[in-house]
Design an enzyme around this catalytic site. Structure first.
Site, PDB file in Angstrom:
ATOM      1  N   ASN A 118      29.637  41.245  44.075  1.00 40.51           N
ATOM      2  CA  ASN A 118      28.978  42.557  44.109  1.00 40.51           C
ATOM      3  C   ASN A 118      28.724  43.140  42.725  1.00 40.51           C
ATOM      4  O   ASN A 118      28.088  44.192  42.596  1.00 40.51           O
ATOM      5  CB  ASN A 118      29.825  43.547  44.920  1.00 40.51           C
ATOM      6  CG  ASN A 118      31.186  43.771  44.296  1.00 40.51           C
ATOM      7  OD1 ASN A 118      31.941  42.822  44.118  1.00 40.51           O
ATOM      8  ND2 ASN A 118      31.518  45.005  43.961  1.00 40.51           N
ATOM      9  N   TYR A 173      47.137  37.903  31.651  1.00 46.40           N
ATOM     10  CA  TYR A 173      45.757  37.460  31.869  1.00 46.40           C
ATOM     11  C   TYR A 173      45.559  36.035  31.343  1.00 46.40           C
ATOM     12  O   TYR A 173      44.971  35.192  32.024  1.00 46.40           O
ATOM     13  CB  TYR A 173      44.795  38.417  31.173  1.00 46.40           C
ATOM     14  CG  TYR A 173      43.344  38.024  31.329  1.00 46.40           C
ATOM     15  CD1 TYR A 173      42.659  38.268  32.516  1.00 46.40           C
ATOM     16  CD2 TYR A 173      42.656  37.405  30.279  1.00 46.40           C
ATOM     17  CE1 TYR A 173      41.331  37.904  32.663  1.00 46.40           C
ATOM     18  CE2 TYR A 173      41.326  37.037  30.416  1.00 46.40           C
ATOM     19  CZ  TYR A 173      40.675  37.291  31.606  1.00 46.40           C
ATOM     20  OH  TYR A 173      39.368  36.912  31.749  1.00 46.40           O
TER      21      TYR A 173
END
Length: 308
Positions: free
Chosen positions: A43, A192
């Site tokens: 999206n 991360y």
């Protein structure tokens, strides 16, 4: 003289920034009619640009997203830009193992093919936890996609030749995995980096396990991209990050090129398990090519997500 120095300095800065933001564009025109592509996080950002590019080539594109309202808005944009109505949206929360299992059950009932799975959705380093008590970054970036891919693997094999693309990052090189604390969540950037290294090991082991079965896998570093990841941080941080991204990072469209390349190019077929950036294979640090660690991570991940 001062004016001349100023002009030269400005020109040097401009050319340097332009060089740093260079990217190869994949110009292949291969059609994907009759193929089904699933993109997590389709999206926004790279995922949305990838969806547009593959829908333009005739693929049936399904974007799997957590935010239903944002997904509906993105769906309209993807259809308009790609001139394709064969784009769908399904609900998926990668921070919730139950949601992943329910999504896969619905997908397998609804879709008879899965030709390309693009594990694009990701979280930056944030000090937060998933619904299953995994660190948000490791839980979404690795474990969520690990479970999703394994549950959809039968459909990928049935649709062979098929492909799995895992988005990673060159920051993998700054950390190594600690199997005593895979759920590490102390320093966000390190968390991360570890999740992105896990993506690479996952890709390599998946390629080994599916060798000869018509499924290939690729790890893609899209470059440093002007995406919406800063939305998870404070206003001041977002302002500073947006300035840095404007100066040095590439557009989402440019970042999607290597993903598109690995999704459709015939050149990558013999390179399953490889690491790609800028529409070509790239070398990895020696520790990131350790097959023993890749296998150990796979087994640990199976236990963590309760995958029989």
């Amino acid at each position: 003289m001062y004016l001349l120095y100023t002009i030269i300095s400005a020109l040097v800065c401009f050319l340097t920034l332009k060089w740093m933001k260079r990217r190869r564009y994949y110009m292949g025109v291969k059609r994907l009619d009759g193929k089904t592509v699933l993109i997590t996080g389709g999206n926004s950002g790279i995922g949305k640009e990838t969806a547009v590019a593959l829908a333009q080539r005739g693929a049936r594109v399904i974007i799997a997203c957590r935010d239903e309202e944002k997904a509906r808005k993105a769906l309209r944009e993807i259809k308009t830009r790609s001139h394709s109505m064969n784009v769908l949206q399904m609900d998926l929360d990668l921070a919730n193992m139950r949601s992943i299992r329910e999504f896969c059950k619905a997908f397998l009932q609804q879709e008879k093919r899965l030709d390309v799975l693009i594990n694009n959705a990701g979280m930056p380093g944030v000090l937060d936890w998933t619904d299953d008590n995994f660190s948000m970054c490791f839980g979404v970036n690795h474990l969520g996609h690990f479970l999703l891919t394994n549950l959809l693997l039968p459909r990928l094999k049935e649709s062979a030749p098929s492909r799995v693309i895992n988005l990673t990052c060159s920051s993998y090189k700054y950390q190594k995995l600690n199997f005593q604390d895979l759920n590490y969540n102390l320093f966000p950037f390190f968390t991360y980096c570890r999740s992105k290294l896990a993506n690479i090991y996952f890709t390599q082991e998946l390629a080994r396990m599916t060798e000869g079965r018509g499924v290939t896998a690729y790890a893609v570093h899209p470059g440093f991209v002007q995406s919406s990841w800063t939305g998870h941080f404070s206003v001041l941080y977002r302002i500073l990050a947006q300035l840095v991204m404007w100066m040095f990072f590439v557009s989402c469209e440019a970042g999607a090129q290597t993903v598109v390349y690995c999704a459709i190019s015939d050149e990558v077929i013999p390179l399953s398990g490889g690491y790609f950036t800028d529409c070509r294979p790239a070398p990895l640090r020696a520790f990131a090519r350790d097959s023993g660690v890749a296998r150990k991570l796979w087994e640990a991940s199976e236990r963590l997500v309760h995958l029989a």
